[in-house]
Design a protein around this motif. Structure first.
Motif, short mmCIF file in Angstrom:
data_model
loop_
_atom_site.label_atom_id
_atom_site.label_comp_id
_atom_site.label_asym_id
_atom_site.label_seq_id
_atom_site.Cartn_x
_atom_site.Cartn_y
_atom_site.Cartn_z
N TYR A 16 0.83 -1.20 0.00
CA TYR A 16 0.00 0.00 0.00
C TYR A 16 0.87 1.26 0.00
CZ TYR A 16 -4.09 2.89 1.10
OH TYR A 16 -5.09 3.82 1.05
N LEU A 17 1.90 1.27 0.83
CA LEU A 17 2.79 2.42 0.92
C LEU A 17 3.50 2.67 -0.41
CD1 LEU A 17 3.89 4.61 2.76
CD2 LEU A 17 5.67 3.02 3.50
N GLY A 18 3.92 1.61 -1.10
CA GLY A 18 4.56 1.76 -2.40
C GLY A 18 3.62 2.38 -3.42
N LYS A 19 2.38 1.90 -3.45
CA LYS A 19 1.39 2.46 -4.38
C LYS A 19 1.05 3.90 -3.99
CE LYS A 19 -0.73 -1.78 -5.97
NZ LYS A 19 -0.35 -1.70 -7.37
N PHE A 20 0.97 4.17 -2.69
CA PHE A 20 0.68 5.52 -2.22
C PHE A 20 1.77 6.49 -2.67
CE2 PHE A 20 0.90 8.81 1.15
CZ PHE A 20 -0.35 9.37 0.98
N ALA A 21 3.03 6.08 -2.55
CA ALA A 21 4.14 6.93 -2.98
C ALA A 21 4.07 7.20 -4.48
CB ALA A 21 5.47 6.27 -2.61
N ARG A 22 3.77 6.16 -5.28
CA ARG A 22 3.64 6.34 -6.73
C ARG A 22 2.47 7.26 -7.07
NH1 ARG A 22 2.98 0.75 -9.08
NH2 ARG A 22 2.47 1.94 -10.95
N LEU A 23 1.35 7.12 -6.33
CA LEU A 23 0.19 7.97 -6.58
C LEU A 23 0.51 9.43 -6.27
CD1 LEU A 23 -2.82 8.23 -7.35
CD2 LEU A 23 -3.35 7.86 -4.94
N ILE A 24 1.14 9.68 -5.14
CA ILE A 24 1.50 11.06 -4.77
C ILE A 24 2.44 11.66 -5.81
CG2 ILE A 24 2.74 12.48 -3.07
CD1 ILE A 24 -0.08 11.67 -2.22
N ARG A 25 3.44 10.88 -6.25
CA ARG A 25 4.36 11.37 -7.29
C ARG A 25 3.60 11.72 -8.57
NH1 ARG A 25 8.11 7.71 -5.39
NH2 ARG A 25 7.41 6.10 -6.82
N ALA A 26 2.67 10.83 -8.97
CA ALA A 26 1.90 11.07 -10.20
C ALA A 26 1.03 12.31 -10.06
CB ALA A 26 1.03 9.85 -10.52
N ILE A 27 0.40 12.49 -8.91
CA ILE A 27 -0.46 13.66 -8.69
C ILE A 27 0.38 14.93 -8.72
CG2 ILE A 27 -1.88 14.87 -6.97
CD1 ILE A 27 -2.99 12.07 -6.19
N LEU A 28 1.52 14.91 -8.06
CA LEU A 28 2.39 16.10 -8.05
C LEU A 28 2.90 16.42 -9.46
CD1 LEU A 28 4.41 15.57 -4.76
CD2 LEU A 28 2.65 17.29 -5.20
N GLU A 29 3.31 15.39 -10.18
CA GLU A 29 3.80 15.61 -11.54
C GLU A 29 2.67 16.13 -12.44
OE1 GLU A 29 5.41 12.92 -15.16
OE2 GLU A 29 6.42 12.64 -13.22
N ASN A 30 1.48 15.51 -12.34
CA ASN A 30 0.36 15.92 -13.18
C ASN A 30 -0.14 17.32 -12.84
OD1 ASN A 30 0.52 13.41 -14.36
ND2 ASN A 30 -1.29 12.58 -13.37
N SER A 31 0.00 17.71 -11.58
CA SER A 31 -0.52 19.02 -11.16
C SER A 31 0.33 20.19 -11.69
CB SER A 31 -0.62 19.09 -9.63
OG SER A 31 0.67 19.14 -9.05
N LYS A 32 1.50 19.89 -12.24
CA LYS A 32 2.34 20.95 -12.80
C LYS A 32 1.78 21.48 -14.12
CE LYS A 32 6.18 18.57 -12.72
NZ LYS A 32 7.59 18.18 -12.88
N SER A 33 0.85 20.74 -14.72
CA SER A 33 0.32 21.13 -16.03
C SER A 33 -1.20 21.27 -15.98
CB SER A 33 0.67 20.05 -17.07
OG SER A 33 2.06 19.85 -17.13
#
Length: 191
Positions: A16-33
């Motif tokens: 769960y923690l691994g998926k959570f970290a990937r999700l947070i990274r994806a959200i942060l990266e996607n929020s730049k655009s």
């Protein structure tokens, strides 16, 4: 995550923690655009759904079907537009349902000059979900869907019908879930 660790479910917590970290990274990266490729948003949505499945001990199931043209194309959309509808399907429709047959289906397809999302759950329906919410006396106003509707209308420039919500019923006319359809203008076609 803390509950998983406290109840000695360390492997589940690690996953769960691994998926959570990937999700947070994806959200942060996607929020730049302001716009991201549709396929990238779908990948983020899949991560979110994986986490919800783990969180609820795989008692909820999901299926995502995406038109191949969309997966391979360069269709641009605002990030995280569909996630609030999926979250509502899970938290209000499926988690209030008795039994084990709890499923949300997501279909992403091209329809004319639009990308059409269909989010359909087999939960308790909006009327019963609202009654449960009233019983639980939720202390915070629900703004997510209205904000999302406003974002979609702005993105579509009010030219299209953007959202249609349909209450589903079985043969006995009992609530059998909710279907949400969302149309987004195609911003950039695949080459």
């Amino acid at each position: 995550i803390d509950n998983m660790i406290q109840t000695d479910q360390k492997d589940k917590a690690t996953t769960y923690l691994g998926k959570f970290a990937r999700l947070i990274r994806a959200i942060l990266e996607n929020s730049k655009s302001n716009l991201i490729p549709c396929w990238k948003d779908i990948e983020t949505l899949e991560l979110y759904l994986d986490m919800e499945a783990i969180r609820w001990d795989y008692k909820i199931h999901y299926d995502i079907r995406v038109d191949q043209q969309i997966r391979q194309g360069d269709y641009q959309i605002p990030p995280m537009l569909i996630q609030p509808f999926v979250e509502n399907a899970i938290h209000h429709g499926l988690l209030n349902k008795q039994g084990t047959d709890k499923k949300v289906d997501i279909i992403v397809e091209l329809e004319g000059e639009t990308i059409k999302y269909t989010i359909q759950d087999n939960g308790v329906g909006r009327e019963l979900a609202a009654a449960y919410k009233q019983l639980n006396r939720s202390s915070h106003p629900s703004l997510g869907i209205q904000i999302t509707k406003d974002r979609i209308a702005l993105f579509n420039q009010q030219v299209l019908p953007s959202i249609k919500i349909t209450d589903l019923y079985n043969h006995q006319h009992e609530p059998a879930g909710t279907k949400v359809e969302v149309w987004l203008s195609t911003q950039q076609q695949a080459a």
